[in-house]
Write a protein that holds these residues in place. Structure first.
Motif, mmCIF file in Angstrom:
data_model
loop_
_atom_site.group_PDB
_atom_site.id
_atom_site.type_symbol
_atom_site.label_atom_id
_atom_site.label_comp_id
_atom_site.label_asym_id
_atom_site.label_seq_id
_atom_site.Cartn_x
_atom_site.Cartn_y
_atom_site.Cartn_z
ATOM 1 N N GLU A 45 -22.137 5.723 -9.236
ATOM 2 C CA GLU A 45 -22.277 6.973 -9.985
ATOM 3 C C GLU A 45 -22.431 8.137 -9.014
ATOM 4 N N PHE A 46 -21.616 9.161 -9.195
ATOM 5 C CA PHE A 46 -21.644 10.330 -8.325
ATOM 6 C C PHE A 46 -22.809 11.226 -8.719
ATOM 7 N N ILE A 47 -23.600 11.608 -7.757
ATOM 8 C CA ILE A 47 -24.725 12.511 -7.994
ATOM 9 C C ILE A 47 -24.409 13.805 -7.264
ATOM 10 N N GLU A 48 -24.330 14.875 -8.013
ATOM 11 C CA GLU A 48 -23.958 16.188 -7.477
ATOM 12 C C GLU A 48 -24.893 16.592 -6.336
ATOM 13 N N LEU A 49 -24.291 16.970 -5.224
ATOM 14 C CA LEU A 49 -25.056 17.420 -4.062
ATOM 15 C C LEU A 49 -25.510 18.868 -4.255
ATOM 16 N N PRO A 50 -26.606 19.256 -3.604
ATOM 17 C CA PRO A 50 -26.977 20.671 -3.621
ATOM 18 C C PRO A 50 -25.836 21.505 -3.035
ATOM 19 N N SER A 51 -25.660 22.707 -3.535
ATOM 20 C CA SER A 51 -24.512 23.536 -3.153
ATOM 21 C C SER A 51 -24.475 23.896 -1.673
ATOM 22 N N TRP A 52 -25.588 23.948 -1.013
ATOM 23 C CA TRP A 52 -25.632 24.344 0.396
ATOM 24 C C TRP A 52 -25.293 23.203 1.352
ATOM 25 N N VAL A 53 -25.200 21.973 0.839
ATOM 26 C CA VAL A 53 -24.891 20.831 1.698
ATOM 27 C C VAL A 53 -23.409 20.864 2.064
ATOM 28 N N ASP A 54 -23.121 20.728 3.347
ATOM 29 C CA ASP A 54 -21.755 20.823 3.845
ATOM 30 C C ASP A 54 -21.113 19.434 3.923
ATOM 31 N N VAL A 55 -20.873 18.846 2.767
ATOM 32 C CA VAL A 55 -20.194 17.558 2.626
ATOM 33 C C VAL A 55 -19.133 17.748 1.557
ATOM 34 N N LYS A 56 -17.952 17.208 1.805
ATOM 35 C CA LYS A 56 -16.842 17.333 0.853
ATOM 36 C C LYS A 56 -16.372 15.948 0.436
ATOM 37 N N PHE A 57 -15.837 15.892 -0.775
ATOM 38 C CA PHE A 57 -15.215 14.673 -1.280
ATOM 39 C C PHE A 57 -13.727 14.936 -1.426
ATOM 40 N N LEU A 58 -12.955 13.969 -0.997
ATOM 41 C CA LEU A 58 -11.505 14.086 -1.018
ATOM 42 C C LEU A 58 -11.004 14.162 -2.457
ATOM 43 N N ASN A 59 -10.053 15.048 -2.689
ATOM 44 C CA ASN A 59 -9.416 15.179 -3.991
ATOM 45 C C ASN A 59 -8.822 13.825 -4.392
ATOM 46 N N ASP A 117 -13.246 23.544 7.397
ATOM 47 C CA ASP A 117 -14.303 23.547 8.405
ATOM 48 C C ASP A 117 -14.534 22.123 8.903
ATOM 49 N N ASN A 118 -15.605 21.920 9.585
ATOM 50 C CA ASN A 118 -15.919 20.597 10.126
ATOM 51 C C ASN A 118 -16.796 19.789 9.180
ATOM 52 N N SER A 119 -16.666 20.011 7.899
ATOM 53 C CA SER A 119 -17.452 19.270 6.914
ATOM 54 C C SER A 119 -17.194 17.785 7.037
ATOM 55 N N LYS A 120 -18.223 17.005 6.770
ATOM 56 C CA LYS A 120 -18.045 15.562 6.652
ATOM 57 C C LYS A 120 -17.299 15.339 5.347
ATOM 58 N N VAL A 121 -16.288 14.468 5.372
ATOM 59 C CA VAL A 121 -15.448 14.207 4.207
ATOM 60 C C VAL A 121 -15.558 12.727 3.842
ATOM 61 N N TYR A 122 -15.691 12.475 2.546
ATOM 62 C CA TYR A 122 -15.723 11.102 2.035
ATOM 63 C C TYR A 122 -14.697 10.961 0.923
ATOM 64 N N PRO A 123 -14.061 9.781 0.822
ATOM 65 C CA PRO A 123 -13.294 9.522 -0.397
ATOM 66 C C PRO A 123 -14.261 9.559 -1.579
ATOM 67 N N MET A 124 -13.749 9.876 -2.769
ATOM 68 C CA MET A 124 -14.623 9.888 -3.945
ATOM 69 C C MET A 124 -15.227 8.495 -4.127
ATOM 70 N N PRO A 125 -16.497 8.419 -4.510
ATOM 71 C CA PRO A 125 -17.113 7.114 -4.751
ATOM 72 C C PRO A 125 -16.350 6.351 -5.837
ATOM 73 N N ASN A 126 -16.421 5.029 -5.761
ATOM 74 C CA ASN A 126 -15.818 4.198 -6.806
ATOM 75 C C ASN A 126 -16.524 4.464 -8.126
ATOM 76 N N GLU A 127 -15.873 4.074 -9.215
ATOM 77 C CA GLU A 127 -16.446 4.329 -10.538
ATOM 78 C C GLU A 127 -17.814 3.686 -10.698
ATOM 79 N N GLU A 128 -18.023 2.514 -10.056
ATOM 80 C CA GLU A 128 -19.320 1.852 -10.195
ATOM 81 C C GLU A 128 -20.421 2.582 -9.421
#
Length: 185
Positions: free
Chosen positions: A35-49, A22-33
């Motif tokens: 800290e990734f905070i899980e988004l609510p399930s309904w938010v249409d944002v994806k992180f690249l594998n 879909d037209n989700s906004k896509v981001y590379p995974m955040p750097n290790e420094e």
């Protein structure tokens, strides 16, 4: 596949291993420094594998330059990761949907989880909605802290012209300390 200026094949895979279709906004995974905070399930944002990210970087000779990667994948709605960009993307979606108490609380708790991090960046001036004592959902900047926050005098004065008082109970944050909630808001 026929190439056009606006349609691109769905080549990217998200962090769950699914094609981003879909037209989700896509981001590379955040750097290790970061800290990734899980988004609510309904938010249409994806992180690249991450595996895909590493392979693309290697193939394009980008080493691990996430900024360059985001630029190269911009046609696939990919942007460089920063919490500020992520937050703005979430807020833009939040402003275009019907806001329920659950969604309001999802965003508040997601933001709270970022706020309590010791190494967080300052959160820029953003529009966040809160649940008021009367059950209405309003922008936090339109609301006041009243007797629920041990501010009886402030409530008596403010109630002359407004009844928009934040309800800490309705917000269902993962803290009950009213001073922490007041600082957060």
């Amino acid at each position: 596949y026929r190439k056009s200026s606006s349609t691109f094949p769905q080549l990217l895979i998200d962090s769950d291993g699914n094609n981003i279709i879909d037209n989700s906004k896509v981001y590379p995974m955040p750097n290790e420094e970061d800290e990734f905070i899980e988004l609510p399930s309904w938010v249409d944002v994806k992180f690249l594998n991450q595996d895909m990210e590493h392979r693309i970087c290697k193939e394009l000779g980008l080493s691990k330059d996430k900024r360059a990667l985001a630029r190269r994948l911009s046609r696939y709605n990919t942007d460089e990761y920063s919490f500020d960009r992520l937050w703005r993307s979430v807020v833009n979606q939040y402003d275009t949907i019907i806001v329920t108490e659950d969604k309001c609380n999802d965003i508040l708790n997601w933001l709270w989880n970022y706020y309590i991090k010791e190494d967080r960046q300052v959160i820029s001036d953003i529009k966040v909605k809160v649940i008021c004592r009367d059950g209405e959902i309003r922008y936090a900047k339109e609301c006041y802290l009243g007797s629920d926050f041990d501010n009886d005098l402030g409530e008596r004065i403010t109630s002359i012209f407004s009844s928009n008082f934040v309800s800490p109970k309705e917000m269902r944050l993962k803290t009950t300390d009213i001073n922490e909630i007041a600082d957060f808001l």
